[in-house]
Motif scaffolding. Structure first.
Motif, PDB file in Angstrom:
ATOM      1  N   THR A   1      -0.001  12.362   7.126  1.00 38.05           N
ATOM      2  CA  THR A   1       1.331  12.706   6.184  1.00 38.05           C
ATOM      3  C   THR A   1       0.710  13.495   4.597  1.00 38.05           C
ATOM      4  O   THR A   1       1.675  13.348   3.659  1.00 38.05           O
ATOM      5  CB  THR A   1       2.542  11.854   6.065  1.00 38.05           C
ATOM      6  OG1 THR A   1       3.127  11.501   7.710  1.00 38.05           O
ATOM      7  CG2 THR A   1       3.748  11.987   5.032  1.00 38.05           C
ATOM      8  N   ARG A   2      -0.177  12.362   4.070  1.00 36.17           N
ATOM      9  CA  ARG A   2      -0.700  12.352   2.605  1.00 36.17           C
ATOM     10  C   ARG A   2      -0.948  13.425   2.662  1.00 36.17           C
ATOM     11  O   ARG A   2      -0.803  14.557   1.352  1.00 36.17           O
ATOM     12  CB  ARG A   2      -1.726  11.590   2.384  1.00 36.17           C
ATOM     13  CG  ARG A   2      -1.682   9.948   2.488  1.00 36.17           C
ATOM     14  CD  ARG A   2      -2.530   8.939   2.531  1.00 36.17           C
ATOM     15  NE  ARG A   2      -2.409   7.658   2.481  1.00 36.17           N
ATOM     16  CZ  ARG A   2      -2.056   6.860   3.466  1.00 36.17           C
ATOM     17  NH1 ARG A   2      -1.761   7.777   4.922  1.00 36.17           N
ATOM     18  NH2 ARG A   2      -1.981   5.793   4.092  1.00 36.17           N
ATOM     19  N   ALA A   3      -1.915  14.559   3.753  1.00 36.04           N
ATOM     20  CA  ALA A   3      -2.238  16.012   3.110  1.00 36.04           C
ATOM     21  C   ALA A   3      -0.735  16.830   3.714  1.00 36.04           C
ATOM     22  O   ALA A   3      -0.717  17.809   2.715  1.00 36.04           O
ATOM     23  CB  ALA A   3      -3.356  16.623   4.290  1.00 36.04           C
TER      24      ALA A   3
ATOM     25  N   ALA B   1       0.899  -1.306   0.029  1.00 35.82           N
ATOM     26  CA  ALA B   1       0.435   0.346   0.004  1.00 35.82           C
ATOM     27  C   ALA B   1       0.633   1.249   0.135  1.00 35.82           C
ATOM     28  O   ALA B   1       1.939   1.300   0.162  1.00 35.82           O
ATOM     29  CB  ALA B   1      -0.436  -0.156   1.459  1.00 35.82           C
ATOM     30  N   PHE B   2      -0.042   2.525  -0.195  1.00 38.12           N
ATOM     31  CA  PHE B   2       1.164   3.790   0.306  1.00 38.12           C
ATOM     32  C   PHE B   2       0.752   4.580   1.038  1.00 38.12           C
ATOM     33  O   PHE B   2      -0.119   5.003   1.726  1.00 38.12           O
ATOM     34  CB  PHE B   2       0.412   4.786  -0.670  1.00 38.12           C
ATOM     35  CG  PHE B   2       1.467   5.939  -1.454  1.00 38.12           C
ATOM     36  CD1 PHE B   2       2.706   5.435  -1.140  1.00 38.12           C
ATOM     37  CD2 PHE B   2       0.530   7.415  -0.955  1.00 38.12           C
ATOM     38  CE1 PHE B   2       3.614   6.747  -0.639  1.00 38.12           C
ATOM     39  CE2 PHE B   2       0.857   8.832  -1.239  1.00 38.12           C
ATOM     40  CZ  PHE B   2       2.828   8.194  -0.742  1.00 38.12           C
ATOM     41  N   ASP B   3       1.779   4.219   2.353  1.00 39.65           N
ATOM     42  CA  ASP B   3       2.170   4.907   3.765  1.00 39.65           C
ATOM     43  C   ASP B   3       3.047   5.491   3.862  1.00 39.65           C
ATOM     44  O   ASP B   3       4.450   4.694   3.712  1.00 39.65           O
ATOM     45  CB  ASP B   3       2.401   3.386   4.957  1.00 39.65           C
ATOM     46  CG  ASP B   3       2.228   3.969   6.148  1.00 39.65           C
ATOM     47  OD1 ASP B   3       1.257   4.979   6.200  1.00 39.65           O
ATOM     48  OD2 ASP B   3       2.103   3.634   6.799  1.00 39.65           O
ATOM     49  N   PRO B   4       2.623   6.918   3.444  1.00 41.46           N
ATOM     50  CA  PRO B   4       3.991   7.817   2.784  1.00 41.46           C
ATOM     51  C   PRO B   4       5.077   8.178   3.973  1.00 41.46           C
ATOM     52  O   PRO B   4       3.939   8.309   5.237  1.00 41.46           O
ATOM     53  CB  PRO B   4       3.697   8.845   2.223  1.00 41.46           C
ATOM     54  CG  PRO B   4       2.459   8.842   2.576  1.00 41.46           C
ATOM     55  CD  PRO B   4       2.041   7.473   3.054  1.00 41.46           C
ATOM     56  N   VAL B   5       5.797   8.442   3.748  1.00 45.53           N
ATOM     57  CA  VAL B   5       7.070   9.527   5.245  1.00 45.53           C
ATOM     58  C   VAL B   5       7.890  10.500   4.701  1.00 45.53           C
ATOM     59  O   VAL B   5       8.393  10.006   3.429  1.00 45.53           O
ATOM     60  CB  VAL B   5       7.687   8.200   6.050  1.00 45.53           C
ATOM     61  CG1 VAL B   5       8.218   7.485   5.410  1.00 45.53           C
ATOM     62  CG2 VAL B   5       8.400   8.732   7.209  1.00 45.53           C
ATOM     63  N   THR B   6       8.190  10.742   5.263  1.00 48.67           N
ATOM     64  CA  THR B   6       9.399  12.400   4.927  1.00 48.67           C
ATOM     65  C   THR B   6      10.628  12.125   6.280  1.00 48.67           C
ATOM     66  O   THR B   6      10.125  11.458   7.196  1.00 48.67           O
ATOM     67  CB  THR B   6       8.581  13.120   4.571  1.00 48.67           C
ATOM     68  OG1 THR B   6       7.859  14.058   5.829  1.00 48.67           O
ATOM     69  CG2 THR B   6       7.675  13.374   4.018  1.00 48.67           C
ATOM     70  N   VAL B   7      11.487  13.136   5.441  1.00 47.60           N
ATOM     71  CA  VAL B   7      12.386  13.663   6.263  1.00 47.60           C
ATOM     72  C   VAL B   7      11.799  13.964   6.928  1.00 47.60           C
ATOM     73  O   VAL B   7      12.258  14.428   8.760  1.00 47.60           O
ATOM     74  CB  VAL B   7      13.823  14.283   5.515  1.00 47.60           C
ATOM     75  CG1 VAL B   7      13.628  15.777   5.307  1.00 47.60           C
ATOM     76  CG2 VAL B   7      14.808  14.251   6.381  1.00 47.60           C
TER      77      VAL B   7
ATOM     78  N   TRP C   1      -3.204  18.658   8.248  1.00 41.82           N
ATOM     79  CA  TRP C   1      -1.687  17.265   8.927  1.00 41.82           C
ATOM     80  C   TRP C   1      -2.000  18.482  10.351  1.00 41.82           C
ATOM     81  O   TRP C   1      -2.260  19.684  11.119  1.00 41.82           O
ATOM     82  CB  TRP C   1      -1.094  17.387   8.387  1.00 41.82           C
ATOM     83  CG  TRP C   1       0.029  18.678   8.005  1.00 41.82           C
ATOM     84  CD1 TRP C   1      -0.065  18.958   6.910  1.00 41.82           C
ATOM     85  CD2 TRP C   1       1.198  19.235   8.810  1.00 41.82           C
ATOM     86  NE1 TRP C   1       0.219  20.477   6.783  1.00 41.82           N
ATOM     87  CE2 TRP C   1       1.267  20.336   8.128  1.00 41.82           C
ATOM     88  CE3 TRP C   1       1.548  19.093   9.158  1.00 41.82           C
ATOM     89  CZ2 TRP C   1       2.500  21.607   8.177  1.00 41.82           C
ATOM     90  CZ3 TRP C   1       2.917  20.013  10.652  1.00 41.82           C
ATOM     91  CH2 TRP C   1       2.393  21.926   9.934  1.00 41.82           C
ATOM     92  N   GLY C   2      -1.164  17.283  11.363  1.00 44.15           N
ATOM     93  CA  GLY C   2      -1.380  18.019  12.854  1.00 44.15           C
ATOM     94  C   GLY C   2       0.309  17.103  13.647  1.00 44.15           C
ATOM     95  O   GLY C   2       0.139  16.364  13.223  1.00 44.15           O
ATOM     96  N   THR C   3       0.960  17.846  14.528  1.00 43.91           N
ATOM     97  CA  THR C   3       1.664  16.970  15.228  1.00 43.91           C
ATOM     98  C   THR C   3       0.699  16.352  16.308  1.00 43.91           C
ATOM     99  O   THR C   3      -0.098  17.432  17.262  1.00 43.91           O
ATOM    100  CB  THR C   3       2.859  18.058  15.757  1.00 43.91           C
ATOM    101  OG1 THR C   3       3.417  18.231  14.769  1.00 43.91           O
ATOM    102  CG2 THR C   3       3.816  16.892  16.712  1.00 43.91           C
ATOM    103  N   LEU C   4       0.380  15.518  17.125  1.00 44.98           N
ATOM    104  CA  LEU C   4       0.009  14.968  18.050  1.00 44.98           C
ATOM    105  C   LEU C   4       0.848  14.272  18.853  1.00 44.98           C
ATOM    106  O   LEU C   4       1.859  13.563  18.603  1.00 44.98           O
ATOM    107  CB  LEU C   4      -1.139  14.115  17.474  1.00 44.98           C
ATOM    108  CG  LEU C   4      -1.962  13.835  16.298  1.00 44.98           C
ATOM    109  CD1 LEU C   4      -2.573  12.596  15.685  1.00 44.98           C
ATOM    110  CD2 LEU C   4      -2.873  14.832  17.326  1.00 44.98           C
ATOM    111  N   ILE C   5       0.668  14.728  19.975  1.00 47.23           N
ATOM    112  CA  ILE C   5       0.714  14.517  21.486  1.00 47.23           C
ATOM    113  C   ILE C   5       0.329  13.817  22.066  1.00 47.23           C
ATOM    114  O   ILE C   5      -0.306  14.791  23.399  1.00 47.23           O
ATOM    115  CB  ILE C   5       2.498  15.417  21.689  1.00 47.23           C
ATOM    116  CG1 ILE C   5       3.616  15.668  20.535  1.00 47.23           C
ATOM    117  CG2 ILE C   5       2.991  15.530  22.978  1.00 47.23           C
ATOM    118  CD1 ILE C   5       4.002  17.041  20.728  1.00 47.23           C
TER     119      ILE C   5
END
Length: 263
Positions: free
Chosen positions: A93-95, A41-47, A103-107
């Motif tokens: 990450t897709r957005a 599948a497509f599960d993207p990740v970036t630097v 998107w957002g950072t969840l903590i």
């Protein structure tokens, strides 16, 4: 105030969110390499995902070395700790790779396996949503304010969010479709923002599947603190992810659960 109140944890949560934002924003709407984490599948990740989680992990390790950490990019280092931080450095990450600011950072922080406090931070818009299960607050454009879900007495008055119906297998898609046909309005594609909009009283219902713990745990104290509910499709705990229903009004929540069960 309890030990895990917003007042006690907000300065540290803000430090974590600031550190993540500093490394994420230079990559947003820029040319970047996108890797795929899954062969089927497509599960993207970036630097940016990886750098943000590294920044958060570093600060937690310095301030609370006895705490565990569970993150999307670097896994589980909780090692049986009672206090465990749950991190999704870029939820959506897709957005993110599409240039959309939803998107957002969840903590989040768990104590004894239960959600204690959580934050969604969006550095591009300058918004933060934070809750401790008892109260919830917003900071961003327009000024700070308390978060409160809105009243919604029935599904035909409700607005429903879902990242995409493609999440659901055939039987689950049929169940979701029943709810979608019953609501007044449905919208797709806003990831963690959907849950924050429930807490803010802008929408009424989120139905999703295939969530992992770091997709949902940090959002639970925000929604519950604003007066809403987050459960599995069967009404149990949603902490571990999977099939999740979040709502702002218990009447809509119960109606959605019944319809998802086809009862």
């Amino acid at each position: 105030m309890t030990t895990d109140s917003i007042t006690s944890w907000l300065p540290f949560l803000d430090r974590l969110a600031d550190a993540a934002g500093e490394v994420i924003l230079p990559h947003f709407r820029s040319a970047m390499t996108v890797e795929n984490k899954e062969a089927a599948a497509f599960d993207p990740v970036t630097v940016a995902d990886r750098a943000a989680e590294e920044a958060i992990r570093t600060l937690i390790g310095e301030a609370y070395p006895e705490h565990g950490i569970l993150g999307e990019e670097y896994g589980d280092t909780s090692d049986g700790a009672d206090s465990v931080w749950v991190i999704d450095p870029i939820d959506g990450t897709r957005a993110f790779i599409s240039g959309l600011p939803v998107w957002g950072t969840l903590i989040g922080l768990m104590r004894g396996g239960r959600p204690a406090i959580g934050m969604m931070a969006q550095p591009f818009t300058g918004e933060r949503f934070v809750g401790d299960g008892q109260s919830a607050f917003y900071a961003g454009p327009g000024g700070p304010r308390a978060l409160k879900t809105r009243a919604c007495g029935a599904l035909d008055q409700a607005t429903l969010f879902c990242t995409t119906p493609a999440l659901f297998a055939a039987d689950d898609r049929a169940a979701f479709d029943r709810v979608e046909r019953a609501v007044r309005l449905s919208r797709y594609g806003v990831d963690c923002y959907a849950y924050c909009m429930v807490a803010a009283g802008q929408v009424d219902l989120v139905i999703e599947d295939q969530l992992k713990i770091f997709d949902i745990m940090p959002l639970i104290p925000v929604i519950e603190g604003a007066g809403g509910a987050v459960t599995s499709w069967t009404g149990g705990s949603a902490v571990e992810g999977g099939k999740v229903v979040a709502s702002g009004d218990p009447r809509v929540h119960e109606a959605a659960l019944k319809m998802l069960a086809n009862s």
